[in-house]
Write a protein that holds these residues in place. Structure first.
Motif, PDB file in Angstrom:
ATOM      1  N   GLU A   1       2.778   2.833   9.485  1.00  0.00           N
ATOM      2  CA  GLU A   1       1.667   2.219  10.209  1.00  0.00           C
ATOM      3  C   GLU A   1       0.705   1.501   9.261  1.00  0.00           C
ATOM      4  O   GLU A   1       0.194   0.426   9.579  1.00  0.00           O
ATOM      5  CB  GLU A   1       0.913   3.294  11.007  1.00  0.00           C
ATOM      6  N   GLN A   2       0.481   2.092   8.065  1.00  0.00           N
ATOM      7  CA  GLN A   2      -0.443   1.475   7.114  1.00  0.00           C
ATOM      8  C   GLN A   2       0.054   0.100   6.661  1.00  0.00           C
ATOM      9  O   GLN A   2      -0.738  -0.801   6.405  1.00  0.00           O
ATOM     10  CB  GLN A   2      -0.623   2.369   5.884  1.00  0.00           C
ATOM     11  N   VAL A   3       1.374  -0.055   6.554  1.00  0.00           N
ATOM     12  CA  VAL A   3       1.939  -1.336   6.136  1.00  0.00           C
ATOM     13  C   VAL A   3       1.763  -2.372   7.235  1.00  0.00           C
ATOM     14  O   VAL A   3       1.390  -3.525   6.980  1.00  0.00           O
ATOM     15  CB  VAL A   3       3.425  -1.175   5.761  1.00  0.00           C
ATOM     16  N   CYS A   4       2.014  -1.978   8.480  1.00  0.00           N
ATOM     17  CA  CYS A   4       1.792  -2.889   9.613  1.00  0.00           C
ATOM     18  C   CYS A   4       0.340  -3.351   9.645  1.00  0.00           C
ATOM     19  O   CYS A   4       0.057  -4.547   9.823  1.00  0.00           O
ATOM     20  CB  CYS A   4       2.140  -2.196  10.923  1.00  0.00           C
ATOM     21  N   ASP A   5      -0.576  -2.412   9.456  1.00  0.00           N
ATOM     22  CA  ASP A   5      -2.001  -2.749   9.489  1.00  0.00           C
ATOM     23  C   ASP A   5      -2.386  -3.667   8.335  1.00  0.00           C
ATOM     24  O   ASP A   5      -3.210  -4.574   8.486  1.00  0.00           O
ATOM     25  CB  ASP A   5      -2.846  -1.478   9.448  1.00  0.00           C
TER      26      ASP A   5
ATOM     27  N   ALA B   1      16.013  -5.314  28.352  1.00  0.00           N
ATOM     28  CA  ALA B   1      14.736  -5.274  27.650  1.00  0.00           C
ATOM     29  C   ALA B   1      14.868  -4.452  26.374  1.00  0.00           C
ATOM     30  O   ALA B   1      15.595  -3.453  26.336  1.00  0.00           O
ATOM     31  CB  ALA B   1      13.661  -4.683  28.554  1.00  0.00           C
ATOM     32  N   LEU B   2      14.139  -4.887  25.327  1.00  0.00           N
ATOM     33  CA  LEU B   2      14.166  -4.189  24.037  1.00  0.00           C
ATOM     34  C   LEU B   2      12.747  -3.812  23.607  1.00  0.00           C
ATOM     35  O   LEU B   2      12.271  -4.222  22.543  1.00  0.00           O
ATOM     36  CB  LEU B   2      14.821  -5.079  22.972  1.00  0.00           C
ATOM     37  N   PRO B   3      12.043  -3.031  24.415  1.00  0.00           N
ATOM     38  CA  PRO B   3      10.700  -2.599  24.011  1.00  0.00           C
ATOM     39  C   PRO B   3      10.775  -1.649  22.837  1.00  0.00           C
ATOM     40  O   PRO B   3      11.684  -0.806  22.770  1.00  0.00           O
ATOM     41  CB  PRO B   3      10.156  -1.905  25.264  1.00  0.00           C
ATOM     42  N   VAL B   4       9.843  -1.762  21.900  1.00  0.00           N
ATOM     43  CA  VAL B   4       9.851  -0.898  20.719  1.00  0.00           C
ATOM     44  C   VAL B   4       8.423  -0.568  20.309  1.00  0.00           C
ATOM     45  O   VAL B   4       7.509  -1.368  20.514  1.00  0.00           O
ATOM     46  CB  VAL B   4      10.577  -1.563  19.522  1.00  0.00           C
ATOM     47  N   PRO B   5       8.212   0.600  19.715  1.00  0.00           N
ATOM     48  CA  PRO B   5       6.875   0.947  19.240  1.00  0.00           C
ATOM     49  C   PRO B   5       6.550   0.251  17.919  1.00  0.00           C
ATOM     50  O   PRO B   5       7.439  -0.267  17.230  1.00  0.00           O
ATOM     51  CB  PRO B   5       6.961   2.471  19.058  1.00  0.00           C
ATOM     52  N   LYS B   6       5.302   0.250  17.584  1.00  0.00           N
ATOM     53  CA  LYS B   6       4.797  -0.328  16.335  1.00  0.00           C
ATOM     54  C   LYS B   6       5.589   0.201  15.140  1.00  0.00           C
ATOM     55  O   LYS B   6       5.907   1.387  15.063  1.00  0.00           O
ATOM     56  CB  LYS B   6       3.318   0.045  16.194  1.00  0.00           C
ATOM     57  N   GLY B   7       5.927  -0.710  14.220  1.00  0.00           N
ATOM     58  CA  GLY B   7       6.651  -0.316  13.019  1.00  0.00           C
ATOM     59  C   GLY B   7       8.155  -0.356  13.152  1.00  0.00           C
ATOM     60  O   GLY B   7       8.871  -0.107  12.176  1.00  0.00           O
TER      61      GLY B   7
ATOM     62  N   LEU C   1       0.821  -1.200   0.000  1.00  0.00           N
ATOM     63  CA  LEU C   1       0.000   0.000   0.000  1.00  0.00           C
ATOM     64  C   LEU C   1       0.857   1.253   0.000  1.00  0.00           C
ATOM     65  O   LEU C   1       0.487   2.273  -0.564  1.00  0.00           O
ATOM     66  CB  LEU C   1      -0.901   0.000   1.245  1.00  0.00           C
ATOM     67  N   VAL C   2       2.000   1.186   0.640  1.00  0.00           N
ATOM     68  CA  VAL C   2       2.877   2.338   0.769  1.00  0.00           C
ATOM     69  C   VAL C   2       4.299   1.887   0.461  1.00  0.00           C
ATOM     70  O   VAL C   2       4.714   0.809   0.866  1.00  0.00           O
ATOM     71  CB  VAL C   2       2.820   2.916   2.203  1.00  0.00           C
TER      72      VAL C   2
ATOM     73  N   TRP D   1      13.305  -8.473  12.718  1.00  0.00           N
ATOM     74  CA  TRP D   1      12.138  -8.633  13.582  1.00  0.00           C
ATOM     75  C   TRP D   1      11.344  -7.329  13.568  1.00  0.00           C
ATOM     76  O   TRP D   1      11.827  -6.287  14.020  1.00  0.00           O
ATOM     77  CB  TRP D   1      12.598  -8.986  14.994  1.00  0.00           C
ATOM     78  N   PHE D   2      10.143  -7.384  13.005  1.00  0.00           N
ATOM     79  CA  PHE D   2       9.309  -6.191  12.841  1.00  0.00           C
ATOM     80  C   PHE D   2       8.176  -6.176  13.866  1.00  0.00           C
ATOM     81  O   PHE D   2       7.445  -7.163  14.003  1.00  0.00           O
ATOM     82  CB  PHE D   2       8.697  -6.154  11.435  1.00  0.00           C
ATOM     83  N   ALA D   3       8.031  -5.075  14.559  1.00  0.00           N
ATOM     84  CA  ALA D   3       6.935  -4.919  15.518  1.00  0.00           C
ATOM     85  C   ALA D   3       5.676  -4.485  14.775  1.00  0.00           C
ATOM     86  O   ALA D   3       5.560  -3.338  14.347  1.00  0.00           O
ATOM     87  CB  ALA D   3       7.307  -3.902  16.587  1.00  0.00           C
TER      88      ALA D   3
END
Length: 292
Positions: free
Chosen positions: A32-36, A229-235, A2-3, A174-176
Motif C-alpha cells: 500500500e505504501q508503494v501505491c501511495d 469483470a476483473l475487479p481488483v483491490p488496491k495493489g 520506500l519499500v 496493469w497495477f491498481a
C-alpha cells in the motif's frame, strides 16, 4: 522506493492460466505504501503541468485519435492528456486540473526516478521471463486516472495493436493504485479471446512519419456476453497478453480509479519502425534492473 517490492515466483498453475485465458490476476501484490508513493508523485508531476500550453485530449476512438506531434513526442517524455468531457463549450475546464486529466504517459518509466525504480524492477522482469519472454524490455508506461464522474470509457482493444512485434510478445502489467470496482470502471475482458489473434495495427504511415493509420488485419467482433469483470483491490497486478481483448466502462461514480500500466516487449522479437512508439535512447527499450 520506500519499500522493497516482494519477489514473485509464479506457480505452474498461474503460468498455465495466463496462457489459457490470456490474463492473470495477482491480488494485493504491491504494498500500500508503494501505491501511495506513486500516487503522491503523480500529484507532484501534475502541479508542474501548464494546462494552458497543451490541451491534447486522449480519445479511445481510433478513428479520431489525436496523432499530432505532442502525441508522438509522448513516447519519450511525460505528457498529459485530458478527459474528453473535461471542457465546457467555451473551452474552459469544468473542474480542477487534478480532476480533468485522463492519463499521463508514455515514458514515466524513463523520465521520473520514482516511476523508473518501480517500473524497471527486476521483480517484473523475472515474472515476464516466467511467462515466456527471453529478453523483456519496458516499452511504454502510463498513469490512468479514471476520474470520478467523467472517466471516459475505453473501448475493447488489444495492446498489441499499438505495440506490434513479430512474433507477438507484448505483455501488459496493469497495477491498481486504487481499488478497481464495478462502480468506478474496473477492467473487463474476454477469457481466451487472445486466441482469435490480432485484429488491428495502429502504425505510422512510414518510418519517422507523424501521420498514422489503423490497419485492419482481421474482421471479428467480440460479443458483450463474452466479457467478464476483473475487479481488483488496491495493489493488485493484472497481467495481460498483448492480444487479450479488454475494456473499461465510463466512471460515473464519485470514486476515482487510479491505475498504472507498463507494457513490455521481447527484445528478441522484431519491432517494426512503423510502430507509433519508438525507443529513444540507443534505439532500444530499457531493460528491467536489479531489485530496488
Amino acid at each position: 522506493m520506500l519499500v522493497k517490492l516482494p519477489s514473485v515466483v509464479l506457480t505452474e498453475q498461474q503460468v498455465a492460466q495466463y496462457h489459457k485465458d490470456g490474463y492473470l490476476i495477482i491480488e494485493s501484490l504491491v504494498p500500500e505504501q508503494v501505491c501511495d508513493a506513486l500516487k503522491e508523485r503523480m500529484t507532484t508531476l501534475m502541479s508542474g503541468f501548464d494546462a494552458r500550453a497543451y490541451r491534447s485530449i486522449f480519445t479511445t476512438n481510433e478513428q479520431s485519435r489525436h496523432t499530432d506531434q505532442y502525441f508522438i513526442d509522448s513516447a519519450s517524455n511525460i505528457s498529459f492528456f485530458f478527459e474528453e468531457e473535461a471542457f465546457d463549450e467555451q473551452g474552459d475546464l469544468k473542474q480542477t486540473l487534478e480532476l480533468s486529466i485522463n492519463k499521463v504517459g508514455h515514458s514515466l518509466h524513463t523520465q521520473d526516478a520514482l516511476f523508473r525504480a518501480f517500473s524497471l524492477s527486476n521483480v517484473w522482469g523475472s515474472m515476464l521471463k516466467q511467462l515466456g519472454m527471453q529478453e523483456p524490455r519496458a516499452a511504454q508506461s502510463m498513469y490512468i486516472f479514471k476520474q470520478p464522474g467523467i472517466g471516459g470509457e475505453v473501448n475493447c482493444h488489444q495492446d498489441s495493436t499499438f505495440l506490434y512485434t513479430d512474433p507477438m510478445s507484448v505483455i501488459g502489467l496493469w497495477f491498481a493504485i486504487e481499488d478497481a470496482t464495478l462502480d468506478n470502471g474496473c477492467l473487463w475482458g474476454v477469457p481466451k479471446g487472445h486466441n482469435v489473434g490480432l485484429l488491428k495495427r495502429f502504425e505510422r504511415i512510414a518510418p519517422q512519419a507523424i501521420k498514422t493509420k489503423m490497419v485492419v488485419m482481421k474482421e471479428y467482433q467480440w460479443q458483450d456476453s463474452e466479457l467478464v469483470a476483473l475487479p481488483v483491490p488496491k495493489g493488485s497486478l493484472v497481467l495481460l497478453n498483448g492480444e487479450f481483448p479488454h475494456l473499461s466502462y465510463a466512471n460515473r461514480s464519485e470514486q476515482s480509479r487510479h491505475a498504472y500500466a507498463v507494457h513490455a516487449v521481447d527484445q528478441k522479437c522484431d519491432y517494426p519502425e512503423v510502430n507509433w512508439l519508438q525507443p529513444n535512447v540507443g534505439n532500444v527499450f530499457p531493460a528491467f534492473q536489479a531489485n530496488t
